[in-house]
Design a protein around this motif. Structure first.
Motif, PDB file in Angstrom:
ATOM      1  N   SER A  12      12.901   6.186   8.911  1.00 16.02           N
ATOM      2  CA  SER A  12      13.775   5.765  10.004  1.00 16.02           C
ATOM      3  C   SER A  12      15.209   6.166   9.676  1.00 16.02           C
ATOM      4  N   ARG A  13      16.107   5.978  10.647  1.00  8.82           N
ATOM      5  CA  ARG A  13      17.523   6.274  10.395  1.00  8.82           C
ATOM      6  C   ARG A  13      18.068   5.371   9.295  1.00  8.82           C
ATOM      7  N   SER A  14      17.667   4.113   9.316  1.00  6.22           N
ATOM      8  CA  SER A  14      18.127   3.167   8.287  1.00  6.22           C
ATOM      9  C   SER A  14      17.645   3.585   6.906  1.00  6.22           C
ATOM     10  N   ASP A  15      16.376   4.005   6.831  1.00 14.25           N
ATOM     11  CA  ASP A  15      15.819   4.464   5.558  1.00 14.25           C
ATOM     12  C   ASP A  15      16.596   5.670   5.037  1.00 14.25           C
ATOM     13  N   LEU A  16      16.860   6.616   5.935  1.00 17.04           N
ATOM     14  CA  LEU A  16      17.566   7.829   5.534  1.00 17.04           C
ATOM     15  C   LEU A  16      18.998   7.527   5.100  1.00 17.04           C
ATOM     16  N   ALA A  17      19.665   6.647   5.854  1.00 14.52           N
ATOM     17  CA  ALA A  17      21.048   6.286   5.522  1.00 14.52           C
ATOM     18  C   ALA A  17      21.114   5.655   4.129  1.00 14.52           C
ATOM     19  N   LEU A  18      20.119   4.833   3.821  1.00 17.42           N
ATOM     20  CA  LEU A  18      20.072   4.176   2.514  1.00 17.42           C
ATOM     21  C   LEU A  18      19.826   5.192   1.405  1.00 17.42           C
ATOM     22  N   LEU A  48      24.796   7.211   3.076  1.00 22.99           N
ATOM     23  CA  LEU A  48      25.703   7.570   4.162  1.00 22.99           C
ATOM     24  C   LEU A  48      25.765   6.422   5.156  1.00 22.99           C
ATOM     25  N   SER A  49      26.858   6.351   5.905  1.00 23.47           N
ATOM     26  CA  SER A  49      26.936   5.362   6.971  1.00 23.47           C
ATOM     27  C   SER A  49      25.942   5.749   8.067  1.00 23.47           C
ATOM     28  N   LYS A  50      25.518   4.762   8.863  1.00 22.72           N
ATOM     29  CA  LYS A  50      24.566   5.050   9.933  1.00 22.72           C
ATOM     30  C   LYS A  50      25.162   6.013  10.956  1.00 22.72           C
ATOM     31  N   THR A  51      26.480   5.927  11.129  1.00 25.59           N
ATOM     32  CA  THR A  51      27.154   6.827  12.082  1.00 25.59           C
ATOM     33  C   THR A  51      27.087   8.269  11.588  1.00 25.59           C
ATOM     34  N   ALA A  52      27.430   8.477  10.309  1.00 28.25           N
ATOM     35  CA  ALA A  52      27.421   9.828   9.734  1.00 28.25           C
ATOM     36  C   ALA A  52      26.001  10.388   9.715  1.00 28.25           C
ATOM     37  N   LEU A  53      25.050   9.541   9.329  1.00 29.85           N
ATOM     38  CA  LEU A  53      23.652   9.963   9.281  1.00 29.85           C
ATOM     39  C   LEU A  53      23.151  10.293  10.678  1.00 29.85           C
ATOM     40  N   GLY A  54      23.558   9.475  11.659  1.00 27.05           N
ATOM     41  CA  GLY A  54      23.120   9.680  13.040  1.00 27.05           C
ATOM     42  C   GLY A  54      23.535  11.029  13.590  1.00 27.05           C
ATOM     43  N   LYS A  63       9.095   0.443  14.642  1.00 25.09           N
ATOM     44  CA  LYS A  63      10.194   1.208  14.047  1.00 25.09           C
ATOM     45  C   LYS A  63      10.049   2.679  14.419  1.00 25.09           C
ATOM     46  N   VAL A  64      11.149   3.288  14.858  1.00 26.11           N
ATOM     47  CA  VAL A  64      11.143   4.716  15.180  1.00 26.11           C
ATOM     48  C   VAL A  64      11.338   5.510  13.899  1.00 26.11           C
ATOM     49  N   LEU A  65      10.424   6.419  13.645  1.00 27.23           N
ATOM     50  CA  LEU A  65      10.490   7.241  12.440  1.00 27.23           C
ATOM     51  C   LEU A  65      10.754   8.699  12.804  1.00 27.23           C
TER      52      LEU A  65
END
Length: 249
Positions: A15-21, A25-31, A58-60
C-alpha cells in the motif's frame, strides 16, 4: 526513489502507507511518485486478499508485468546467453550462443540477431523494451562503464559496449561486472544470504573473479575494480611474474 520502489514491488504488493514507511518518505512525496508510476502504467492497483477481511479493503500496488521488458546479455563463460523477461522477473525466453571465448564483430552480429528476434516476438505498442543489462568479465570503469581490461573483448579494442547497444536498439544499456551481478543474484534467490551483511565471493573458472559485499552493498572501489582477485601478482612455473588470471589459463 523510483528504482527502489520498483525493487520493493517486485517482491510483494504494498500500500502507499507500506511504501512510505519502507522508503522513509512522507505520504505526500511518496504519493507523487506512485501517481507518476500509475500514469506511466508501471504499476496497477489490487486489493488485499484474505479469508477474514473485514471492513474497507486496503488498496495495494503491484508491478504491471506487461508495462515493459528487460533484456540481459551475459558474456561470461564459454557461451553468451541472451535472456528477455518482464518487470516481475519472469523469464519469457533465453538463447545461448555457444563456443565463444573471444568476442568478434561476427559474434556480435549473431547475438544481435537473437535480440532482434526477441524484440519482434515479445514487444508491441504497449509492451516495449525498456533497457538492456550487460554482464561481462574484466575491469569495468564505474563512471564511464567502459572496459579498462577485458581479455574476452581483446579483438574489439576500443569498443564501448554500452554505447554500442544504446545506439543499436535505442534504449538505455548498463554494463556491469559479471561476478558482482552473480553475487547479487545469489543473495536475491537465497534467503539465508539475505541476512548477511558481509560476503566475499571468489569464482574460479577460465580465470579468477571476485566480488566484495560489505554492509549490505557491493563494494566497487573508487574506479569500480574492487574484487578483481585475478589481477593479484604471482609467479608461473618458470619463475616469471604473472597474475592469477593468466595462471588459470
Amino acid at each position: 526513489n523510483l528504482e527502489i520502489i520498483i525493487e520493493h514491488l517486485q517482491k510483494e504488493s504494498l500500500s502507499r502507507s507500506d511504501l512510505a514507511l519502507k522508503m522513509q518518505l512522507s505520504k505526500t512525496a511518496l504519493g507523487k511518485i506512485v501517481d507518476e508510476m500509475l500514469l506511466n502504467n508501471l504499476v496497477i492497483l489490487s486489493e488485499e486478499k484474505g479469508p477474514n477481511q473485514v471492513g474497507r479493503k486496503k488498496v495495494l500496488y503491484e508491478i504491471n508485468k506487461d508495462a515493459g521488458l528487460v533484456l540481459a546479455i551475459n558474456f561470461a563463460g564459454h557461451h553468451v546467453s541472451v535472456t528477455i523477461a518482464n518487470l516481475k522477473h519472469e523469464i519469457l525466453d533465453e538463447v545461448k550462443v555457444e563456443g565463444i571465448d573471444f568476442i568478434s564483430k561476427k559474434d556480435l552480429l549473431e547475438i544481435n540477431k537473437v535480440i532482434e528476434s526477441f524484440i519482434k516476438k515479445y514487444t508491441n505498442e504497449k509492451r516495449k523494451l525498456l533497457y538492456i543489462g550487460i554482464a561481462a568479465a574484466g575491469k569495468i570503469e564505474r563512471e564511464s562503464q567502459t572496459f579498462k581490461q577485458s581479455p574476452k573483448f581483446s579483438k574489439l579494442e576500443g569498443l564501448n559496449l554500452k554505447e554500442y547497444y544504446e545506439e543499436l536498439f535505442k534504449v538505455p544499456a548498463f554494463l556491469k561486472n559479471d561476478i558482482n551481478l552473480m553475487l547479487l543474484g545469489e543473495i536475491e534467490k537465497n534467503a539465508s544470504l539475505k541476512e548477511l551483511k558481509d560476503i566475499l565471493l571468489i569464482h574460479i573458472d577460465a580465470g579468477i573473479g571476485g566480488a566484495v559485499y560489505n554492509k549490505g552493498s557491493i563494494v566497487e572501489g573508487e574506479h569500480g575494480y574492487a574484487g578483481e582477485f585475478g589481477l593479484i601478482k604471482t609467479f608461473d612455473k618458470m619463475g616469471n611474474v604473472t597474475d592469477l588470471d593468466t595462471a588459470c589459463w
